[in-house]
Scaffold this motif. Structure first.
Motif, PDB file in Angstrom:
ATOM      1  N   GLU A 182       2.859  14.181 -12.015  1.00 52.32           N
ATOM      2  CA  GLU A 182       3.035  14.228 -13.469  1.00 52.32           C
ATOM      3  C   GLU A 182       1.808  14.818 -14.151  1.00 52.32           C
ATOM      4  OE1 GLU A 182       4.058  10.424 -15.086  1.00 52.32           O
ATOM      5  OE2 GLU A 182       5.982  10.343 -14.036  1.00 52.32           O
ATOM      6  N   ALA A 183       0.618  14.434 -13.688  1.00 49.11           N
ATOM      7  CA  ALA A 183      -0.617  14.970 -14.272  1.00 49.11           C
ATOM      8  C   ALA A 183      -0.709  16.472 -14.032  1.00 49.11           C
ATOM      9  CB  ALA A 183      -1.831  14.253 -13.685  1.00 49.11           C
ATOM     10  N   ASP A 184      -0.347  16.906 -12.839  1.00 47.61           N
ATOM     11  CA  ASP A 184      -0.374  18.332 -12.521  1.00 47.61           C
ATOM     12  C   ASP A 184       0.588  19.105 -13.424  1.00 47.61           C
ATOM     13  OD1 ASP A 184      -1.283  20.526 -10.853  1.00 47.61           O
ATOM     14  OD2 ASP A 184       0.721  20.510  -9.969  1.00 47.61           O
ATOM     15  N   ALA A 185       1.778  18.576 -13.624  1.00 50.82           N
ATOM     16  CA  ALA A 185       2.752  19.237 -14.498  1.00 50.82           C
ATOM     17  C   ALA A 185       2.240  19.265 -15.936  1.00 50.82           C
ATOM     18  CB  ALA A 185       4.102  18.508 -14.430  1.00 50.82           C
ATOM     19  N   SER A 186       1.589  18.207 -16.372  1.00 46.07           N
ATOM     20  CA  SER A 186       1.039  18.161 -17.730  1.00 46.07           C
ATOM     21  C   SER A 186      -0.065  19.202 -17.898  1.00 46.07           C
ATOM     22  CB  SER A 186       0.491  16.758 -18.016  1.00 46.07           C
ATOM     23  OG  SER A 186      -0.095  16.711 -19.288  1.00 46.07           O
ATOM     24  N   ALA A 189       0.832  -1.201   0.000  1.00 43.50           N
ATOM     25  CA  ALA A 189       0.000   0.000   0.000  1.00 43.50           C
ATOM     26  C   ALA A 189       0.869   1.254   0.000  1.00 43.50           C
ATOM     27  CB  ALA A 189      -0.933  -0.001   1.214  1.00 43.50           C
ATOM     28  N   LYS A 190       1.967   1.231   0.746  1.00 42.15           N
ATOM     29  CA  LYS A 190       2.884   2.379   0.757  1.00 42.15           C
ATOM     30  C   LYS A 190       3.498   2.601  -0.619  1.00 42.15           C
ATOM     31  CE  LYS A 190       5.882   2.847   4.078  1.00 42.15           C
ATOM     32  NZ  LYS A 190       6.859   2.582   5.143  1.00 42.15           N
ATOM     33  N   VAL A 191       3.901   1.519  -1.282  1.00 39.37           N
ATOM     34  CA  VAL A 191       4.460   1.618  -2.636  1.00 39.37           C
ATOM     35  C   VAL A 191       3.413   2.177  -3.595  1.00 39.37           C
ATOM     36  CG1 VAL A 191       5.292   0.234  -4.596  1.00 39.37           C
ATOM     37  CG2 VAL A 191       6.198  -0.176  -2.302  1.00 39.37           C
ATOM     38  N   SER A 192       2.181   1.674  -3.479  1.00 40.57           N
ATOM     39  CA  SER A 192       1.106   2.143  -4.348  1.00 40.57           C
ATOM     40  C   SER A 192       0.805   3.624  -4.116  1.00 40.57           C
ATOM     41  CB  SER A 192      -0.164   1.311  -4.120  1.00 40.57           C
ATOM     42  OG  SER A 192       0.056  -0.026  -4.497  1.00 40.57           O
ATOM     43  N   MET A 193       0.795   4.048  -2.863  1.00 41.07           N
ATOM     44  CA  MET A 193       0.537   5.460  -2.567  1.00 41.07           C
ATOM     45  C   MET A 193       1.647   6.353  -3.136  1.00 41.07           C
ATOM     46  SD  MET A 193      -1.064   5.448   1.274  1.00 41.07           S
ATOM     47  CE  MET A 193      -1.029   7.220   1.346  1.00 41.07           C
ATOM     48  N   THR A 194       2.875   5.896  -3.064  1.00 40.71           N
ATOM     49  CA  THR A 194       3.982   6.654  -3.635  1.00 40.71           C
ATOM     50  C   THR A 194       3.813   6.779  -5.145  1.00 40.71           C
ATOM     51  OG1 THR A 194       5.471   5.925  -1.877  1.00 40.71           O
ATOM     52  CG2 THR A 194       6.495   6.721  -3.906  1.00 40.71           C
ATOM     53  N   GLU A 195       3.429   5.694  -5.789  1.00 41.40           N
ATOM     54  CA  GLU A 195       3.212   5.707  -7.244  1.00 41.40           C
ATOM     55  C   GLU A 195       2.048   6.626  -7.611  1.00 41.40           C
ATOM     56  OE1 GLU A 195       3.682   4.666 -11.340  1.00 41.40           O
ATOM     57  OE2 GLU A 195       4.997   4.755  -9.595  1.00 41.40           O
ATOM     58  N   ILE A 196       0.967   6.568  -6.831  1.00 41.52           N
ATOM     59  CA  ILE A 196      -0.181   7.457  -7.079  1.00 41.52           C
ATOM     60  C   ILE A 196       0.257   8.911  -6.948  1.00 41.52           C
ATOM     61  CG2 ILE A 196      -2.386   8.242  -6.114  1.00 41.52           C
ATOM     62  CD1 ILE A 196      -2.936   5.232  -5.482  1.00 41.52           C
ATOM     63  N   GLY A 197       1.042   9.221  -5.937  1.00 41.58           N
ATOM     64  CA  GLY A 197       1.543  10.585  -5.761  1.00 41.58           C
ATOM     65  C   GLY A 197       2.385  11.028  -6.946  1.00 41.58           C
ATOM     66  N   ARG A 198       3.238  10.142  -7.435  1.00 43.48           N
ATOM     67  CA  ARG A 198       4.077  10.458  -8.594  1.00 43.48           C
ATOM     68  C   ARG A 198       3.206  10.726  -9.823  1.00 43.48           C
ATOM     69  NH1 ARG A 198       5.908   8.328 -12.985  1.00 43.48           N
ATOM     70  NH2 ARG A 198       4.974   6.289 -12.629  1.00 43.48           N
ATOM     71  N   LEU A 199       2.209   9.870 -10.043  1.00 37.93           N
ATOM     72  CA  LEU A 199       1.318  10.059 -11.192  1.00 37.93           C
ATOM     73  C   LEU A 199       0.535  11.370 -11.079  1.00 37.93           C
ATOM     74  CD1 LEU A 199      -0.018   6.410 -11.607  1.00 37.93           C
ATOM     75  CD2 LEU A 199       1.562   7.624 -13.128  1.00 37.93           C
ATOM     76  N   CYS A 200       0.105  11.708  -9.884  1.00 34.32           N
ATOM     77  CA  CYS A 200      -0.614  12.975  -9.682  1.00 34.32           C
ATOM     78  C   CYS A 200       0.304  14.164  -9.970  1.00 34.32           C
ATOM     79  CB  CYS A 200      -1.167  13.060  -8.261  1.00 34.32           C
ATOM     80  SG  CYS A 200      -2.593  11.989  -7.981  1.00 34.32           S
TER      81      CYS A 200
END
Length: 117
Positions: free
Chosen positions: A49-53, A36-47
């Motif tokens: 990236e989406a914000d920068a896009s 779950a911690k790994v998944s939350m980190t990945e979700i944060g990274r994707l968010c």
């Protein structure tokens, strides 16, 4: 005494089995927590990236809007000179009157001011 010893042995065996089961459940729970911690980190990274896009897209939209506005202003100026100050039709079919902003230019200005995303 023999019956009591059997009951104690049975109880101890059952307690050891339950302890082993609890340890296994705790190990599985820890593994799920780590995932779950790994998944939350990945979700944060994707968010991120989406914000920068989105920021890049908004910047591109604003710069394009400013460029269209500038081109329409140039076109209006050239048409006003060529038409002797009378109204002209803009490059995108809108009517451009001398001294007024075109509809497209107004739309470009609203995009520049950060209208709806």
């Amino acid at each position: 005494d023999a019956a009591v010893d059997v009951d104690v042995d049975t109880s101890l065996s059952r307690a050891e089995e339950q302890a082993a089961e609890l340890e296994e459940r705790a190990r599985k729970l820890q593994a799920h927590f780590q995932q779950a911690k790994v998944s939350m980190t990945e979700i944060g990274r994707l968010c991120d990236e989406a914000d920068a896009s989105v920021r890049r897209s908004q910047s591109l939209l604003n710069s394009t809007s400013r460029r269209i506005h500038a081109l329409n202003e140039q076109y209006q100026h050239l048409m006003a000179e060529g038409a002797g100050g009378q109204g002209a039709t803009g490059a995108f079919g809108q009517t451009i009157l001398p001294g007024s902003s075109s509809q497209l230019s107004a739309g470009a200005m609203s995009a520049d001011s950060g209208g709806s995303p």
